[in-house]
Design a protein around this motif. Structure first.
Motif, mmCIF file in Angstrom:
data_model
loop_
_atom_site.group_PDB
_atom_site.id
_atom_site.type_symbol
_atom_site.label_atom_id
_atom_site.label_comp_id
_atom_site.label_asym_id
_atom_site.label_seq_id
_atom_site.Cartn_x
_atom_site.Cartn_y
_atom_site.Cartn_z
ATOM 1 N N VAL A 38 0.709 -0.909 -0.178
ATOM 2 C CA VAL A 38 0.319 0.027 0.113
ATOM 3 C C VAL A 38 0.722 1.230 -0.129
ATOM 4 C CG1 VAL A 38 -1.820 1.419 1.027
ATOM 5 C CG2 VAL A 38 -2.145 -1.050 0.969
ATOM 6 N N CYS A 39 2.149 1.270 0.687
ATOM 7 C CA CYS A 39 3.383 2.243 0.925
ATOM 8 C C CYS A 39 3.438 2.795 -0.094
ATOM 9 C CB CYS A 39 3.731 2.350 1.437
ATOM 10 S SG CYS A 39 3.397 2.194 3.627
ATOM 11 N N ALA A 40 3.867 1.483 -0.615
ATOM 12 C CA ALA A 40 4.453 1.059 -2.005
ATOM 13 C C ALA A 40 3.831 2.315 -3.143
ATOM 14 C CB ALA A 40 4.858 -0.139 -2.642
ATOM 15 N N LYS A 41 3.226 1.350 -3.477
ATOM 16 C CA LYS A 41 1.655 2.209 -4.705
ATOM 17 C C LYS A 41 1.340 3.441 -4.043
ATOM 18 C CE LYS A 41 -0.964 1.244 -7.794
ATOM 19 N NZ LYS A 41 -0.546 0.940 -9.040
ATOM 20 N N ILE A 42 0.918 4.543 -2.994
ATOM 21 C CA ILE A 42 1.041 5.028 -2.915
ATOM 22 C C ILE A 42 2.249 6.277 -3.144
ATOM 23 C CG2 ILE A 42 0.472 7.282 -1.329
ATOM 24 C CD1 ILE A 42 -1.087 5.017 0.194
ATOM 25 N N CYS A 43 3.626 5.855 -3.242
ATOM 26 C CA CYS A 43 4.288 6.122 -3.719
ATOM 27 C C CYS A 43 4.841 6.403 -5.346
ATOM 28 C CB CYS A 43 5.759 6.183 -3.023
ATOM 29 S SG CYS A 43 5.845 6.296 -1.264
ATOM 30 N N GLY A 44 4.252 5.321 -6.053
ATOM 31 C CA GLY A 44 4.224 5.302 -7.718
ATOM 32 C C GLY A 44 4.751 3.880 -7.675
ATOM 33 N N ALA A 45 5.152 2.940 -6.839
ATOM 34 C CA ALA A 45 5.220 1.402 -7.933
ATOM 35 C C ALA A 45 4.075 1.024 -8.610
ATOM 36 C CB ALA A 45 5.956 0.499 -6.552
ATOM 37 N N GLU A 46 4.359 0.371 -9.236
ATOM 38 C CA GLU A 46 3.510 -0.341 -10.243
ATOM 39 C C GLU A 46 3.756 -2.149 -10.476
ATOM 40 O OE1 GLU A 46 3.513 1.901 -13.844
ATOM 41 O OE2 GLU A 46 2.264 4.524 -12.924
ATOM 42 N N SER A 47 5.083 -2.293 -10.253
ATOM 43 C CA SER A 47 5.081 -3.710 -10.482
ATOM 44 C C SER A 47 5.971 -4.178 -8.781
ATOM 45 C CB SER A 47 6.269 -3.967 -11.448
ATOM 46 O OG SER A 47 7.590 -3.297 -10.966
ATOM 47 N N PHE A 48 6.257 -6.053 -9.083
ATOM 48 C CA PHE A 48 6.350 -6.632 -7.996
ATOM 49 C C PHE A 48 7.581 -6.314 -7.634
ATOM 50 C CE2 PHE A 48 3.157 -9.745 -8.877
ATOM 51 C CZ PHE A 48 2.139 -9.485 -8.254
ATOM 52 N N ARG A 49 8.516 -5.671 -8.173
ATOM 53 C CA ARG A 49 10.059 -5.563 -8.603
ATOM 54 C C ARG A 49 9.820 -3.939 -7.591
ATOM 55 N NH1 ARG A 49 13.454 -6.822 -13.841
ATOM 56 N NH2 ARG A 49 13.413 -8.053 -12.566
ATOM 57 N N GLU A 50 9.417 -2.900 -8.241
ATOM 58 C CA GLU A 50 9.804 -2.064 -7.606
ATOM 59 C C GLU A 50 9.137 -2.200 -5.803
ATOM 60 O OE1 GLU A 50 6.597 0.318 -10.368
ATOM 61 O OE2 GLU A 50 8.712 1.185 -11.259
ATOM 62 N N TYR A 51 8.101 -3.193 -5.662
ATOM 63 C CA TYR A 51 7.591 -2.700 -4.036
ATOM 64 C C TYR A 51 8.481 -3.806 -3.751
ATOM 65 C CZ TYR A 51 2.933 -2.673 -6.665
ATOM 66 O OH TYR A 51 1.415 -2.259 -6.557
ATOM 67 N N ALA A 52 9.410 -4.437 -3.755
ATOM 68 C CA ALA A 52 9.687 -4.787 -3.447
ATOM 69 C C ALA A 52 11.250 -3.742 -3.486
ATOM 70 C CB ALA A 52 11.189 -6.003 -4.555
ATOM 71 N N ARG A 53 11.755 -3.297 -4.380
ATOM 72 C CA ARG A 53 12.551 -1.945 -4.350
ATOM 73 C C ARG A 53 12.081 -1.016 -2.970
ATOM 74 N NH1 ARG A 53 13.942 -1.451 -10.511
ATOM 75 N NH2 ARG A 53 15.367 -2.919 -11.532
ATOM 76 N N PHE A 54 10.954 -0.708 -2.773
ATOM 77 C CA PHE A 54 10.736 -0.284 -2.492
ATOM 78 C C PHE A 54 10.443 -0.443 -1.095
ATOM 79 C CE2 PHE A 54 7.361 1.594 0.984
ATOM 80 C CZ PHE A 54 7.635 3.175 0.921
ATOM 81 N N GLY A 55 10.866 -1.769 -0.358
ATOM 82 C CA GLY A 55 10.533 -2.550 0.413
ATOM 83 C C GLY A 55 11.904 -2.615 0.880
ATOM 84 N N GLN A 56 13.318 -2.571 0.530
ATOM 85 C CA GLN A 56 14.090 -2.531 0.651
ATOM 86 C C GLN A 56 14.856 -1.626 0.894
ATOM 87 O OE1 GLN A 56 15.733 -4.405 -2.554
ATOM 88 N NE2 GLN A 56 15.709 -6.887 -2.486
ATOM 89 N N ALA A 57 14.809 -0.568 0.228
ATOM 90 C CA ALA A 57 14.711 1.098 0.815
ATOM 91 C C ALA A 57 14.319 0.992 1.947
ATOM 92 C CB ALA A 57 14.298 1.435 -0.117
ATOM 93 N N LYS A 58 12.859 1.204 2.345
ATOM 94 C CA LYS A 58 12.179 1.764 3.611
ATOM 95 C C LYS A 58 12.244 0.152 5.019
ATOM 96 C CE LYS A 58 11.961 5.370 1.277
ATOM 97 N NZ LYS A 58 12.607 6.082 1.203
ATOM 98 N N ILE A 59 12.424 -1.163 4.421
ATOM 99 C CA ILE A 59 12.290 -1.903 5.189
ATOM 100 C C ILE A 59 12.693 -1.209 7.073
ATOM 101 C CG2 ILE A 59 14.835 -2.476 5.827
ATOM 102 C CD1 ILE A 59 12.137 -4.805 5.828
ATOM 103 N N ILE A 60 13.083 -0.712 7.610
ATOM 104 C CA ILE A 60 14.096 0.265 8.681
ATOM 105 C C ILE A 60 12.665 0.900 9.451
ATOM 106 C CG2 ILE A 60 14.989 0.684 10.046
ATOM 107 C CD1 ILE A 60 17.420 -0.546 8.882
ATOM 108 N N LEU A 61 12.261 2.011 8.312
ATOM 109 C CA LEU A 61 11.929 2.896 8.723
ATOM 110 C C LEU A 61 9.993 2.095 8.537
ATOM 111 C CD1 LEU A 61 10.676 5.665 8.588
ATOM 112 C CD2 LEU A 61 10.297 5.781 6.249
ATOM 113 N N LEU A 62 9.562 1.481 7.893
ATOM 114 C CA LEU A 62 8.522 0.407 8.166
ATOM 115 C C LEU A 62 8.075 0.060 9.310
ATOM 116 C CD1 LEU A 62 8.230 -0.337 3.895
ATOM 117 C CD2 LEU A 62 6.837 1.332 5.748
#
Length: 64
Positions: A38-62
């Motif tokens: 949900v957070c990644a989609k709000i930030c513009g992610a549109e694919s599983f790869r983009e969701y994974a990149r977002f998660g890797q970049a924000k894991i500690i914050l999330l």
């Protein structure tokens, strides 16, 4: 800004989802994955790869 009430409501609504994954394969709780997507989609992610990149970049914050 998220408040405790907003977070509680999110968890209450999405915690009802059935997790179809095999128990031994679960690295993260389903609610954390849903929140990340949900957070990644709000930030513009549109694919599983983009969701994974977002998660890797924000894991500690999330996980705070």
């Amino acid at each position: 800004m998220l408040t405790a009430n907003t977070t509680d409501t999110f968890i209450e609504n999405f915690n009802q989802l059935e997790d179809p994954r095999i128990e031994i394969k679960k690295l993260y709780p389903l609610i954390e994955i849903v929140f990340l997507v949900v957070c990644a989609k709000i930030c513009g992610a549109e694919s599983f790869r983009e969701y994974a990149r977002f998660g890797q970049a924000k894991i500690i914050l999330l996980q705070e």
